[in-house]
Design an enzyme around this catalytic site. Structure first.
Site, mmCIF file in Angstrom:
data_model
loop_
_atom_site.group_PDB
_atom_site.id
_atom_site.type_symbol
_atom_site.label_atom_id
_atom_site.label_comp_id
_atom_site.label_asym_id
_atom_site.label_seq_id
_atom_site.Cartn_x
_atom_site.Cartn_y
_atom_site.Cartn_z
ATOM 1 N N ARG A 134 1.387 -0.290 2.837
ATOM 2 C CA ARG A 134 1.306 0.786 3.667
ATOM 3 C C ARG A 134 1.203 1.992 2.751
ATOM 4 O O ARG A 134 0.483 3.050 3.017
ATOM 5 C CB ARG A 134 1.888 0.815 4.892
ATOM 6 C CG ARG A 134 1.739 2.159 5.764
ATOM 7 C CD ARG A 134 2.128 2.009 7.101
ATOM 8 N NE ARG A 134 3.485 1.412 7.280
ATOM 9 C CZ ARG A 134 4.682 1.696 7.022
ATOM 10 N NH1 ARG A 134 4.801 2.759 6.590
ATOM 11 N NH2 ARG A 134 5.642 0.959 7.269
ATOM 12 N N TYR A 168 -20.192 14.679 15.633
ATOM 13 C CA TYR A 168 -20.039 13.193 16.309
ATOM 14 C C TYR A 168 -19.166 13.062 17.556
ATOM 15 O O TYR A 168 -18.317 13.777 17.658
ATOM 16 C CB TYR A 168 -19.499 12.384 15.160
ATOM 17 C CG TYR A 168 -19.390 11.027 15.629
ATOM 18 C CD1 TYR A 168 -20.486 10.173 15.915
ATOM 19 C CD2 TYR A 168 -17.916 10.511 15.500
ATOM 20 C CE1 TYR A 168 -20.159 9.012 16.369
ATOM 21 C CE2 TYR A 168 -17.589 9.094 15.946
ATOM 22 C CZ TYR A 168 -18.810 8.465 16.334
ATOM 23 O OH TYR A 168 -18.775 7.018 16.683
ATOM 24 N N LYS A 170 -20.393 5.017 6.442
ATOM 25 C CA LYS A 170 -21.803 5.025 6.237
ATOM 26 C C LYS A 170 -22.149 5.183 4.865
ATOM 27 O O LYS A 170 -22.131 4.267 4.092
ATOM 28 C CB LYS A 170 -21.979 6.634 7.027
ATOM 29 C CG LYS A 170 -21.116 6.811 8.200
ATOM 30 C CD LYS A 170 -21.792 5.769 9.528
ATOM 31 C CE LYS A 170 -20.962 6.149 10.598
ATOM 32 N NZ LYS A 170 -20.464 4.749 11.588
ATOM 33 N N ASP A 226 -16.542 17.741 7.641
ATOM 34 C CA ASP A 226 -16.991 16.424 7.896
ATOM 35 C C ASP A 226 -18.309 16.321 6.885
ATOM 36 O O ASP A 226 -19.412 16.593 7.411
ATOM 37 C CB ASP A 226 -17.201 15.912 9.114
ATOM 38 C CG ASP A 226 -17.812 14.469 9.438
ATOM 39 O OD1 ASP A 226 -18.392 13.633 8.306
ATOM 40 O OD2 ASP A 226 -17.844 13.821 10.746
#
Ligand code: P1T
Length: 399
Positions: free
Chosen positions: A65, A117, A214, A189
């Site tokens: 992690r 978005y 994407k 973004d």
């Protein structure tokens, strides 16, 4: 004294070397042959933990992690492509956004571009608010609206450009002047453009992030997100939050994004070329009433697009005659284009934002930002562009 001068000379020679090109860094940054085996492809390190040489002794990794070599390769690569101090990879685009959101504190205020978005808006409307962070939505394509919305406790401006789904552009240099003057963070973004077409950190942003699901992944086979901080101090804060909140990207998914990034430049060239051809085709079609694509000359922000971006990208949106009823008729035609959420991969996708990606935004807020009932969004893939145009014609014939 000669002993002191020598290192300065070496440093000067080094910094004079030109930076390697984008395509070279996409393939090699963070991805030197594996030290143990000389494997050319970055290994997928599935281990959760690392042997320690006695208490407190470890060689950079202790628990996956906190750090994993495959994820680290991706983080180094994306930091290089966005030209920032530190890259971080997360389990999804939204896990990236929520971690960036944890830079905020109770009582803080943020300003957001309203045509973002749907999941970004939902996070601030329905979650961040419960933790005492307030959001104001504006049309940030006019920086005066951002200034008007600014409050004493505003700590962050969240921009998305081009916007999803209306392909509106925000002038990042002008927005960076506002955040700079108020000592606040400009967070961008960059999912639609990718670092190949636009580099927000060079235009003054503090943090850039992506849904790596994407274009970075590029093949519709991985959910992932990345963030890059310009400044090491902000990078360290995000690194702490990544580990403390725990939304990290797994090693196999990190590998898939790394693999996707290797072909990003050539894919973005072709996506952009085909999207421009399709946008021009739609713009001259009698059944089409509106086309949003930043590389079309008639786009109201075409000049800004050419200043801020290398090419127009692979996304566009449009409306047909008859509003929503027309859109519903259109959708029955295409056979190659798939009706599906998501974007940015090799196959072409159509989306009806109001019933799909932007369905969670209240109707009034949605309509104010131009997400109308009739709007259709295209993610132009890498198929033969003539096939794609013929397939759209099948839908237009039904309108
Ligand atoms: O889906 P995820 O990887 O969590 O990323 C969220 C996200 C963030 N930013 C932008 C601009 C996005 O487009 C997305 C996800 N978008 C879709 C799923 C979509 O179809 O628009």
């Amino acid at each position: 004294m000669p002993a002191k001068k020598a290192p300065a000379k070496r440093a000067a020679r080094k910094s004079a070397e030109p930076q390697e090109g984008f395509e070279t860094r996409a393939i090699h940054a963070g991805q030197a042959p594996d030290a143990a085996t000389n494997a050319v492809v970055t290994p997928i390190h599935l281990t959760t933990t690392y042997a320690q040489d006695g208490l407190g002794g470890h060689k950079g990794f202790e628990y996956s992690r906190s750090g994993n070599p495959t994820r680290q390769a991706l983080e180094t690569c994306i930091a290089s492509l966005e030209e920032g101090a530190r890259g971080l990879a997360f389990a999804s685009g939204l896990a990236t956004l929520t971690t960036i959101g944890m830079l905020l504190e109770k009582g803080d205020h943020v300003v957001l571009e309203e045509n973002a978005y749907g999941g970004t808006v939902r996070y601030f409307n329905q979650i961040a608010q419960r933790f005492g962070v307030e959001a104001t939505y504006v049309d940030a394509s006019d920086p005066a609206n951002v200034e008007k919305a600014w409050r004493r406790n505003t700590k962050m401006l969240l921009a998305e450009t081009p916007t999803n789904p209306n392909l509106k552009l925000l002038d990042l240099e002008r927005l960076a002047k506002i955040t700079g003057a108020h000592d606040a963070l400009l967070v961008v973004d960059n999912t639609f453009a990718t670092p190949y077409l636009q580099q927000p950190l060079k235009l003054g942003a503090d943090v850039v992030w992506h849904s790596a699901t994407k274009y970075l992944g590029g093949h519709s086979d991985v959910i992932a997100g990345v963030a890059v901080a310009k400044d090491p101090e902000v990078g360290d804060r995000l690194k702490f939050l990544q580990n403390a909140a725990g939304g990290v990207l797994g090693p196999f998914d990190s590998y898939l994004v790394l693999r996707g990034i290797k072909t990003l430049a050539v894919r973005m060239e072709r996506h952009s070329e085909s999207a421009l051809e399709i946008a021009s085709f739609l713009a001259s079609h009698p059944k089409v009433t509106l086309v949003n694509y930043p590389w079309l000359e008639e786009h109201p922000q075409a000049k800004l697009a050419q200043r801020q971006m290398r090419l127009g990208g692979g996304m566009l949106s449009f409306e047909v005659k008859g509003g929503k009823a027309g859109a519903v008729r259109f959708l029955k035609g295409p056979k190659i284009w798939t009706l599906a959420e998501s974007l940015g991969a090799v196959e072409s996708l159509i989306c009806h934002p109001v019933s799909m990606t932007h369905g969670s935004i209240p109707k009034e807020q949605r309509e104010r930002s131009g997400v109308t009932d009739g709007l259709l969004r295209l993610s132009v893939g890498l198929e033969d562009v003539d096939d794609l145009k013929r397939d759209l014609e099948r839908g237009l014939a039904l309108v």
